[in-house]
Write an enzyme that holds these catalytic residues in place. Sequence first.
Site, PDB file in Angstrom:
ATOM      1  N   GLU A  57      43.569  18.064  29.969  1.00 43.54           N
ATOM      2  CA  GLU A  57      42.805  19.009  30.987  1.00 43.54           C
ATOM      3  C   GLU A  57      41.688  19.387  29.594  1.00 43.54           C
ATOM      4  O   GLU A  57      42.022  20.445  28.948  1.00 43.54           O
ATOM      5  CB  GLU A  57      43.685  20.478  31.349  1.00 43.54           C
ATOM      6  CG  GLU A  57      44.402  20.301  32.551  1.00 43.54           C
ATOM      7  CD  GLU A  57      44.268  20.098  33.718  1.00 43.54           C
ATOM      8  OE1 GLU A  57      42.916  20.253  33.799  1.00 43.54           O
ATOM      9  OE2 GLU A  57      44.914  19.559  34.603  1.00 43.54           O
ATOM     10  N   CYS A 117      37.019  26.888  30.537  1.00 48.87           N
ATOM     11  CA  CYS A 117      36.349  25.498  30.886  1.00 48.87           C
ATOM     12  C   CYS A 117      35.717  25.359  31.903  1.00 48.87           C
ATOM     13  O   CYS A 117      34.890  24.160  31.992  1.00 48.87           O
ATOM     14  CB  CYS A 117      37.952  24.605  30.958  1.00 48.87           C
ATOM     15  SG  CYS A 117      38.918  25.314  32.009  1.00 48.87           S
TER      16      CYS A 117
HETATM   17  P1  NAD Z   1      41.158  22.575  20.979  1.00 54.20           P
HETATM   18  O1  NAD Z   1      41.070  21.066  21.184  1.00 54.20           O
HETATM   19  O2  NAD Z   1      40.457  22.906  19.349  1.00 54.20           O
HETATM   20  O3  NAD Z   1      42.883  22.918  20.818  1.00 54.20           O
HETATM   21  C1  NAD Z   1      43.624  22.509  22.053  1.00 54.20           C
HETATM   22  C2  NAD Z   1      45.040  22.470  21.366  1.00 54.20           C
HETATM   23  O4  NAD Z   1      45.239  21.176  20.646  1.00 54.20           O
HETATM   24  C3  NAD Z   1      45.521  23.558  20.092  1.00 54.20           C
HETATM   25  O5  NAD Z   1      46.848  23.934  20.462  1.00 54.20           O
HETATM   26  C4  NAD Z   1      45.261  22.669  19.181  1.00 54.20           C
HETATM   27  O6  NAD Z   1      46.204  23.083  17.955  1.00 54.20           O
HETATM   28  C5  NAD Z   1      45.838  21.531  19.500  1.00 54.20           C
HETATM   29  N1  NAD Z   1      45.485  20.156  18.653  1.00 54.20           N
HETATM   30  C6  NAD Z   1      44.216  20.053  17.836  1.00 54.20           C
HETATM   31  N2  NAD Z   1      44.431  19.000  17.173  1.00 54.20           N
HETATM   32  C7  NAD Z   1      45.556  18.256  17.588  1.00 54.20           C
HETATM   33  C8  NAD Z   1      46.215  17.061  17.117  1.00 54.20           C
HETATM   34  N3  NAD Z   1      45.687  16.304  16.207  1.00 54.20           N
HETATM   35  N4  NAD Z   1      47.487  16.836  17.884  1.00 54.20           N
HETATM   36  C9  NAD Z   1      48.001  17.660  18.772  1.00 54.20           C
HETATM   37  N5  NAD Z   1      47.396  19.062  19.178  1.00 54.20           N
HETATM   38  C10 NAD Z   1      46.313  19.081  18.545  1.00 54.20           C
HETATM   39  O7  NAD Z   1      40.545  23.389  22.122  1.00 54.20           O
HETATM   40  P2  NAD Z   1      40.387  24.889  21.966  1.00 54.20           P
HETATM   41  O8  NAD Z   1      39.218  25.437  21.112  1.00 54.20           O
HETATM   42  O9  NAD Z   1      41.747  25.883  21.610  1.00 54.20           O
HETATM   43  O10 NAD Z   1      40.045  25.343  23.669  1.00 54.20           O
HETATM   44  C11 NAD Z   1      38.754  25.185  23.928  1.00 54.20           C
HETATM   45  C12 NAD Z   1      39.037  24.008  24.690  1.00 54.20           C
HETATM   46  O11 NAD Z   1      39.718  23.670  25.699  1.00 54.20           O
HETATM   47  C13 NAD Z   1      37.417  23.782  25.665  1.00 54.20           C
HETATM   48  O12 NAD Z   1      37.073  22.426  25.315  1.00 54.20           O
HETATM   49  C14 NAD Z   1      37.661  23.859  27.047  1.00 54.20           C
HETATM   50  O13 NAD Z   1      36.969  23.320  27.822  1.00 54.20           O
HETATM   51  C15 NAD Z   1      39.291  23.235  27.017  1.00 54.20           C
HETATM   52  N6  NAD Z   1      39.956  23.799  28.097  1.00 54.20           N
HETATM   53  C16 NAD Z   1      40.154  22.947  29.234  1.00 54.20           C
HETATM   54  C17 NAD Z   1      40.857  23.558  30.359  1.00 54.20           C
HETATM   55  C18 NAD Z   1      41.071  22.544  31.280  1.00 54.20           C
HETATM   56  O14 NAD Z   1      41.836  23.020  32.371  1.00 54.20           O
HETATM   57  N7  NAD Z   1      40.237  21.658  31.733  1.00 54.20           N
HETATM   58  C19 NAD Z   1      41.369  25.032  30.055  1.00 54.20           C
HETATM   59  C20 NAD Z   1      41.145  25.540  29.037  1.00 54.20           C
HETATM   60  C21 NAD Z   1      40.535  24.991  28.160  1.00 54.20           C
END
Ligand code: NAD
Length: 514
Positions: free
Chosen positions: A265, A299
């Site tokens: 997502e 998102c």
């Molecule tokens: P992010 O990608 O920085 O982090 C998301 C999660 O991934 C965090 O828990 C982070 O610690 C983890 N992560 C980071 N690097 C990783 C790795 N190498 N291995 C495994 N896990 C890792 O996102 P964010 O800044 O927390 O959230 C914002 C983003 O999330 C935006 O792009 C938003 O659109 C998206 N989002 C999408 C949805 C959806 O349903 N499509 C919903 C909410 C947020």
Amino acid sequence: MQLSEILRGFGIGEYNPGASTGGQWGKTTDHGVITSRSPATGEAIGSVYAASHQDYEWVMDAATKAFTVWRSIPAPRRGEVVRKIGLKLREYKEALGRLVSHENGKILQEGLGEVQEMIDIADFAVGQSRQLYGFTMHSERPAHRMYEQYHPLGPIGVITAFNFPVAVWAWNALLAAVCGDVIVWKPASKTPLTAIAVQRIVAQVLHEQDLPEGIFNLIIGGGSTIGEAMLKDRRLPLISLTGSTPVGKHAATVVSNRLGKLILELGGNNAIILTEHADLKLAIPAVVFGAVGTAGQRCTTTRRLIVHEAILNSVQKALVHAYASLRIGDPLDPKTHVGPLIDTDAVRQFSEALEQVRHEGGEILFGGKVLSGPGYGSRCYVEPTLVTARNDWSIVQQETFAPILYLIPYTGDVRNAIALQNAVPQGLSSAIFTNDLRESEIFLSEIGSDCGIANVNIGTSGAEIGGAFGGEKDTGGGRESGSDAWKAYMRRQTNTINFGTELPLAQGIRFELS
Ligand code: NAD
């Protein structure tokens, strides 16, 4: 309700353990500290000891053991446990909603709404626990019966983003739990305290129900350490990751390499189309809520407004007027419309995006400034911003997680607007405002929006839990929440039973032993 009282109520202190298997918590204190700061004030709310590799193994052991118990508890009984979690969430709605606002910075109405979403999905999951249906089909062979059934998958990894710090866990965990899976949750490091609060709520229910440790697990640590360990771990047959597209693409590579299952997502770049036949009384509030709600950090935030040139001037005027009435400030103040961004890094990205817009020749119609002075001491507040833009600018093609709305004119037929709406890498949410049936039906047809969500006369954000939620292209293709999204949390099995006295082979193949 004071923050100190809320924290006490959830057993959150100045320093907190970063791993839990339910009622039990990890002991590690020497792997660094994650400090959660209020985006509204910049003050520390509390700190968490980052989980170590040993904590991770301890959690995975508990999860693996608990799965052998949980998978054999009848699904409706698992649903009963989720029903009790839903009831407990009702008791804690106010406290948890407020904590979400404190830690994440979203306005209180949205903090409470997020907890309501958890309650709604709990109710949905309870019903689902009696509807884990498979098909039956007719066999081509006499005296044979065929059917499909769904079995629990295993311990599953849930990695969540900061912007919905508790609801996204619930979408995954409560459905997965009725499906018979146990859950290992890694929340975003920016919002660890709300995760601890949820874990404490769930632990109370598990304790009251005399259930073993390891059904709902929490592990707080960096993406590159704990997150990475989860991606590589074959004991987690499914990883559900909510986050940015680059992190999702990396996860896809690592998890696919071990042939694990994925629910992704990821980022959105959502547009609303306003045609000549739009009812602007509906459209303007929907655009404003979509663009500035959660300070542009959903998102499904409306990032692009594709407007027919015949109504461009009146739409611009109405939006500038509406934006001028927005109150920016303390997310806990009921009069506030727009709270802070999550941190100063997000503010920097907001400013850099606007710099690029100016460089391309875009005009700022409203906003554009980072706010400072009394009430804005955290330096995380920005003005919701309206700018003129072209869809093909590289900055418009990206998701900037901030309240910037790009106004993009179109001419002629609705198909031209749809072509612009689809011409971005992401495919999450989309909407059209029109009272013309032909326009709305084209938008919803196979030549229309290419997104996972397509709405008519409502905005891009604020999805209900009943429908499957997710998007196409760079949004990752995953589906969560309602409809038949539960199937992703189970393994599917086809069964053929011979109740005859012969052994006929399929496709009429003859194989006779002499
Ligand atoms: P992010 O990608 O920085 O982090 C998301 C999660 O991934 C965090 O828990 C982070 O610690 C983890 N992560 C980071 N690097 C990783 C790795 N190498 N291995 C495994 N896990 C890792 O996102 P964010 O800044 O927390 O959230 C914002 C983003 O999330 C935006 O792009 C938003 O659109 C998206 N989002 C999408 C949805 C959806 O349903 N499509 C919903 C909410 C947020």
